[in-house]
Motif scaffolding. Structure first.
Motif, PDB file in Angstrom:
ATOM      1  N   LEU A 170      -1.580   5.368 -16.910  1.00 61.67           N
ATOM      2  CA  LEU A 170      -2.762   6.696 -17.722  1.00 61.67           C
ATOM      3  C   LEU A 170      -3.799   7.116 -16.482  1.00 61.67           C
ATOM      4  CD1 LEU A 170      -3.909   3.506 -19.981  1.00 61.67           C
ATOM      5  CD2 LEU A 170      -3.165   5.389 -20.478  1.00 61.67           C
ATOM      6  N   SER A 171      -4.328   6.842 -15.392  1.00 64.31           N
ATOM      7  CA  SER A 171      -5.095   7.556 -15.400  1.00 64.31           C
ATOM      8  C   SER A 171      -3.947   8.964 -14.435  1.00 64.31           C
ATOM      9  CB  SER A 171      -5.118   6.984 -13.563  1.00 64.31           C
ATOM     10  OG  SER A 171      -6.016   8.051 -12.275  1.00 64.31           O
ATOM     11  N   ARG A 172      -2.554   9.008 -14.562  1.00 61.71           N
ATOM     12  CA  ARG A 172      -1.736  10.134 -14.203  1.00 61.71           C
ATOM     13  C   ARG A 172      -1.627  10.883 -15.057  1.00 61.71           C
ATOM     14  NH1 ARG A 172       2.580   7.303 -12.641  1.00 61.71           N
ATOM     15  NH2 ARG A 172       3.259   7.595 -14.877  1.00 61.71           N
ATOM     16  N   ASP A 173      -1.082  10.148 -16.333  1.00 59.10           N
ATOM     17  CA  ASP A 173      -1.560  10.880 -17.776  1.00 59.10           C
ATOM     18  C   ASP A 173      -2.934  11.877 -17.808  1.00 59.10           C
ATOM     19  OD1 ASP A 173       1.561  10.088 -17.900  1.00 59.10           O
ATOM     20  OD2 ASP A 173       0.662   8.623 -19.634  1.00 59.10           O
ATOM     21  N   MET A 174      -3.796  11.334 -17.346  1.00 59.16           N
ATOM     22  CA  MET A 174      -5.211  11.820 -17.878  1.00 59.16           C
ATOM     23  C   MET A 174      -5.817  12.614 -17.334  1.00 59.16           C
ATOM     24  SD  MET A 174      -7.250   8.287 -18.172  1.00 59.16           S
ATOM     25  CE  MET A 174      -9.171   9.222 -19.040  1.00 59.16           C
ATOM     26  N   MET A 175      -4.976  12.651 -15.696  1.00 64.44           N
ATOM     27  CA  MET A 175      -5.020  13.780 -14.874  1.00 64.44           C
ATOM     28  C   MET A 175      -4.450  14.955 -14.764  1.00 64.44           C
ATOM     29  SD  MET A 175      -8.275  13.251 -13.752  1.00 64.44           S
ATOM     30  CE  MET A 175      -8.040  14.506 -12.167  1.00 64.44           C
ATOM     31  N   ASN A 176      -2.689  14.545 -15.506  1.00 59.57           N
ATOM     32  CA  ASN A 176      -1.904  15.697 -15.521  1.00 59.57           C
ATOM     33  C   ASN A 176      -2.413  17.320 -16.077  1.00 59.57           C
ATOM     34  OD1 ASN A 176       0.561  16.643 -15.520  1.00 59.57           O
ATOM     35  ND2 ASN A 176       0.514  15.870 -17.931  1.00 59.57           N
ATOM     36  N   GLY A 177      -2.954  18.400 -14.959  1.00 57.76           N
ATOM     37  CA  GLY A 177      -2.325  18.923 -15.941  1.00 57.76           C
ATOM     38  C   GLY A 177      -4.467  20.188 -15.393  1.00 57.76           C
ATOM     39  N   GLU A 178      -5.182  18.028 -15.084  1.00 53.07           N
ATOM     40  CA  GLU A 178      -6.846  18.378 -15.409  1.00 53.07           C
ATOM     41  C   GLU A 178      -7.502  18.198 -13.591  1.00 53.07           C
ATOM     42  OE1 GLU A 178      -8.059  18.899 -17.447  1.00 53.07           O
ATOM     43  OE2 GLU A 178      -7.182  18.680 -18.861  1.00 53.07           O
ATOM     44  N   LYS A 179      -6.347  18.180 -12.455  1.00 54.82           N
ATOM     45  CA  LYS A 179      -6.043  17.906 -11.300  1.00 54.82           C
ATOM     46  C   LYS A 179      -7.063  19.056 -10.446  1.00 54.82           C
ATOM     47  CE  LYS A 179      -2.071  15.063 -10.272  1.00 54.82           C
ATOM     48  NZ  LYS A 179      -1.614  15.727 -11.276  1.00 54.82           N
ATOM     49  N   TRP A 180      -6.664  20.876 -10.813  1.00 53.65           N
ATOM     50  CA  TRP A 180      -7.317  22.022 -10.025  1.00 53.65           C
ATOM     51  C   TRP A 180      -8.685  21.874 -10.974  1.00 53.65           C
ATOM     52  CZ3 TRP A 180      -7.685  24.863  -6.281  1.00 53.65           C
ATOM     53  CH2 TRP A 180      -7.931  25.865  -6.229  1.00 53.65           C
ATOM     54  N   ASN A 181      -8.929  21.838 -12.019  1.00 54.61           N
ATOM     55  CA  ASN A 181     -10.210  21.969 -13.171  1.00 54.61           C
ATOM     56  C   ASN A 181     -11.250  20.951 -12.690  1.00 54.61           C
ATOM     57  OD1 ASN A 181      -9.212  24.121 -14.743  1.00 54.61           O
ATOM     58  ND2 ASN A 181      -9.019  22.563 -15.945  1.00 54.61           N
ATOM     59  N   THR A 182     -10.640  19.245 -12.123  1.00 56.31           N
ATOM     60  CA  THR A 182     -11.452  18.620 -11.183  1.00 56.31           C
ATOM     61  C   THR A 182     -11.983  19.066 -10.210  1.00 56.31           C
ATOM     62  OG1 THR A 182     -10.202  16.886 -13.076  1.00 56.31           O
ATOM     63  CG2 THR A 182     -12.346  16.207 -11.123  1.00 56.31           C
ATOM     64  N   PHE A 183     -10.823  18.890  -9.469  1.00 52.96           N
ATOM     65  CA  PHE A 183     -11.500  19.554  -8.199  1.00 52.96           C
ATOM     66  C   PHE A 183     -12.574  21.284  -8.092  1.00 52.96           C
ATOM     67  CE2 PHE A 183     -10.458  22.731  -4.637  1.00 52.96           C
ATOM     68  CZ  PHE A 183     -11.039  21.990  -3.367  1.00 52.96           C
ATOM     69  N   VAL A 184     -12.630  22.258  -8.599  1.00 52.08           N
ATOM     70  CA  VAL A 184     -13.092  22.667  -9.060  1.00 52.08           C
ATOM     71  C   VAL A 184     -14.567  22.029  -9.606  1.00 52.08           C
ATOM     72  CG1 VAL A 184     -13.972  25.391 -10.379  1.00 52.08           C
ATOM     73  CG2 VAL A 184     -11.271  24.655  -9.558  1.00 52.08           C
ATOM     74  N   LEU A 185     -14.117  21.561 -10.325  1.00 52.06           N
ATOM     75  CA  LEU A 185     -15.851  20.299 -10.870  1.00 52.06           C
ATOM     76  C   LEU A 185     -16.920  19.726 -10.152  1.00 52.06           C
ATOM     77  CD1 LEU A 185     -17.319  19.167 -13.437  1.00 52.06           C
ATOM     78  CD2 LEU A 185     -16.138  17.007 -13.483  1.00 52.06           C
ATOM     79  N   ASP A 186     -15.790  19.675  -8.799  1.00 48.17           N
ATOM     80  CA  ASP A 186     -16.011  18.980  -7.184  1.00 48.17           C
ATOM     81  C   ASP A 186     -16.616  19.932  -6.553  1.00 48.17           C
ATOM     82  OD1 ASP A 186     -15.307  15.979  -8.450  1.00 48.17           O
ATOM     83  OD2 ASP A 186     -13.664  16.170  -6.940  1.00 48.17           O
ATOM     84  N   LEU A 187     -16.120  20.567  -6.415  1.00 52.19           N
ATOM     85  CA  LEU A 187     -17.048  22.369  -5.811  1.00 52.19           C
ATOM     86  C   LEU A 187     -18.013  22.929  -6.081  1.00 52.19           C
ATOM     87  CD1 LEU A 187     -13.893  24.103  -5.046  1.00 52.19           C
ATOM     88  CD2 LEU A 187     -14.965  22.578  -3.294  1.00 52.19           C
ATOM     89  N   SER A 188     -18.467  22.697  -7.320  1.00 51.87           N
ATOM     90  CA  SER A 188     -19.189  22.738  -8.172  1.00 51.87           C
ATOM     91  C   SER A 188     -20.828  22.526  -7.939  1.00 51.87           C
ATOM     92  CB  SER A 188     -18.681  23.210  -9.599  1.00 51.87           C
ATOM     93  OG  SER A 188     -19.113  22.178 -10.219  1.00 51.87           O
ATOM     94  N   PHE A 189     -20.587  21.006  -6.645  1.00 55.26           N
ATOM     95  CA  PHE A 189     -21.642  20.662  -7.008  1.00 55.26           C
ATOM     96  C   PHE A 189     -21.671  20.744  -5.562  1.00 55.26           C
ATOM     97  CE2 PHE A 189     -20.876  18.440 -10.622  1.00 55.26           C
ATOM     98  CZ  PHE A 189     -21.793  17.745 -11.200  1.00 55.26           C
ATOM     99  N   ILE A 190     -21.550  21.751  -4.429  1.00 54.56           N
ATOM    100  CA  ILE A 190     -21.733  21.794  -3.133  1.00 54.56           C
ATOM    101  C   ILE A 190     -22.535  22.425  -2.884  1.00 54.56           C
ATOM    102  CG2 ILE A 190     -20.585  23.377  -1.245  1.00 54.56           C
ATOM    103  CD1 ILE A 190     -17.524  22.335  -1.862  1.00 54.56           C
ATOM    104  N   GLY A 191     -23.199  23.216  -4.435  1.00 51.04           N
ATOM    105  CA  GLY A 191     -24.450  23.378  -3.676  1.00 51.04           C
ATOM    106  C   GLY A 191     -25.431  22.583  -3.595  1.00 51.04           C
ATOM    107  N   TRP A 192     -25.408  21.796  -4.614  1.00 52.04           N
ATOM    108  CA  TRP A 192     -26.236  20.198  -4.430  1.00 52.04           C
ATOM    109  C   TRP A 192     -26.292  19.799  -3.500  1.00 52.04           C
ATOM    110  CZ3 TRP A 192     -30.195  20.653  -8.005  1.00 52.04           C
ATOM    111  CH2 TRP A 192     -30.722  21.500  -8.785  1.00 52.04           C
ATOM    112  N   ARG A 193     -25.504  19.708  -2.794  1.00 52.87           N
ATOM    113  CA  ARG A 193     -25.122  18.800  -1.971  1.00 52.87           C
ATOM    114  C   ARG A 193     -25.498  19.070  -0.475  1.00 52.87           C
ATOM    115  NH1 ARG A 193     -22.997  14.400  -2.053  1.00 52.87           N
ATOM    116  NH2 ARG A 193     -22.067  13.216  -4.112  1.00 52.87           N
ATOM    117  N   ILE A 194     -25.316  20.923  -0.281  1.00 49.11           N
ATOM    118  CA  ILE A 194     -26.083  20.982   1.009  1.00 49.11           C
ATOM    119  C   ILE A 194     -28.298  21.300   0.703  1.00 49.11           C
ATOM    120  CG2 ILE A 194     -26.407  23.508   1.657  1.00 49.11           C
ATOM    121  CD1 ILE A 194     -23.375  24.541   1.070  1.00 49.11           C
ATOM    122  N   LEU A 195     -28.074  21.108  -0.622  1.00 52.07           N
ATOM    123  CA  LEU A 195     -29.509  21.388  -0.735  1.00 52.07           C
ATOM    124  C   LEU A 195     -30.009  19.935  -0.222  1.00 52.07           C
ATOM    125  CD1 LEU A 195     -30.339  22.931  -3.740  1.00 52.07           C
ATOM    126  CD2 LEU A 195     -31.130  23.775  -1.996  1.00 52.07           C
TER     127      LEU A 195
END
Length: 234
Positions: A170-195
């Motif tokens: 299920l996890s593999r199917d849910m993340m199929n085609g979504e890994k890069w988008n999720t990675f970018v979502l994580d990156l979008s918090f970098i500014g907050w984490r620096i602060l």
């Protein structure tokens, strides 16, 4: 198709409804995953005054004792991680899943300890083991598998009795085609984490961690609906 702004917007709304509980639970999660505090050991100097006749055996004994203690502590840490922190992470994910639709009780932090405990322990252990083995091969495959297994704690939070093969599928199917988008979502918090780092972790504790955790729950909900919605349509 989901967007980062939609997920974050819903996460901010939920955060307003359960702010202090979300802060507390996020703090617990950050501590058990090492997200908030890195492993920083303190360097201790050993006295250089060694007696010529008996000093070296004594030093060898001290070093052996220290190594033995460290090994015992490592084993204890692994046991605690497997049998306590793993299930606790699932419980925390469950708390946030419930929080997005209704006020969640802190008693949810004990959920998996009373529901299919050993199954949750086994699957969380396998997830960590597989991640570790993939990272031993190469960094990139390890990162890919990390994102492939991303939804496992959330799936267990709602289905603690589910078979391990089904959870991984299920996890593999849910993340199929979504890994890069999720990675970018994580990156979008970098500014907050620096602060957050600039505020000595205070901003992380009181805003960034709960905000990101709730955003991840929104992502899980979207991917779950996408998977089962398409399945139902077929």
């Amino acid at each position: 198709m989901w967007s980062r702004s939609e997920l974050k917007g819903r996460a901010k709304w939920v955060l307003k409804q359960c702010y202090w509980k979300a802060v507390l639970v996020s703090l617990i999660l950050a501590v058990i995953t090492g997200e908030l505090f890195g492993n920083s050991g303190s360097n201790r100097e050993i006295s250089k005054t060694i007696n010529e006749n008996g000093g070296m055996p004594y030093l060898a004994f001290i070093i052996t004792t220290i190594v033995a203690i460290l090994m015992v502590l490592v084993v204890i840490g692994i046991v605690i991680d497997i049998f306590f922190f793993g299930p606790l992470e699932v419980n925390i994910r469950r708390f946030f899943i419930i929080s997005r639709v209704e006020p969640a009780d802190l008693n949810e932090l004990g959920f998996s300890f009373k529901n299919s405990y050993m199954n949750v322990v086994k699957i969380q252990f396998l997830r960590g083991l597989f991640n570790f083995l993939w990272y031993l091969l190469l960094i990139v495959p390890g990162i890919i598998k990390f994102y492939e297994y991303r939804m496992i704690p959330y799936i267990l939070a709602e289905n603690p009795e589910m078979d391990s093969q089904e959870v991984f599928r299920l996890s593999r199917d849910m993340m199929n085609g979504e890994k890069w988008n999720t990675f970018v979502l994580d990156l979008s918090f970098i500014g907050w984490r620096i602060l957050g780092a600039l505020t000595c972790g205070l901003l992380l504790v009181f805003y960034v961690c709960p905000y990101q955790n709730l955003t991840n729950v929104e992502l899980y909900d979207v991917l779950k609906n996408k998977l089962f919605g398409s399945a139902n349509a077929e």
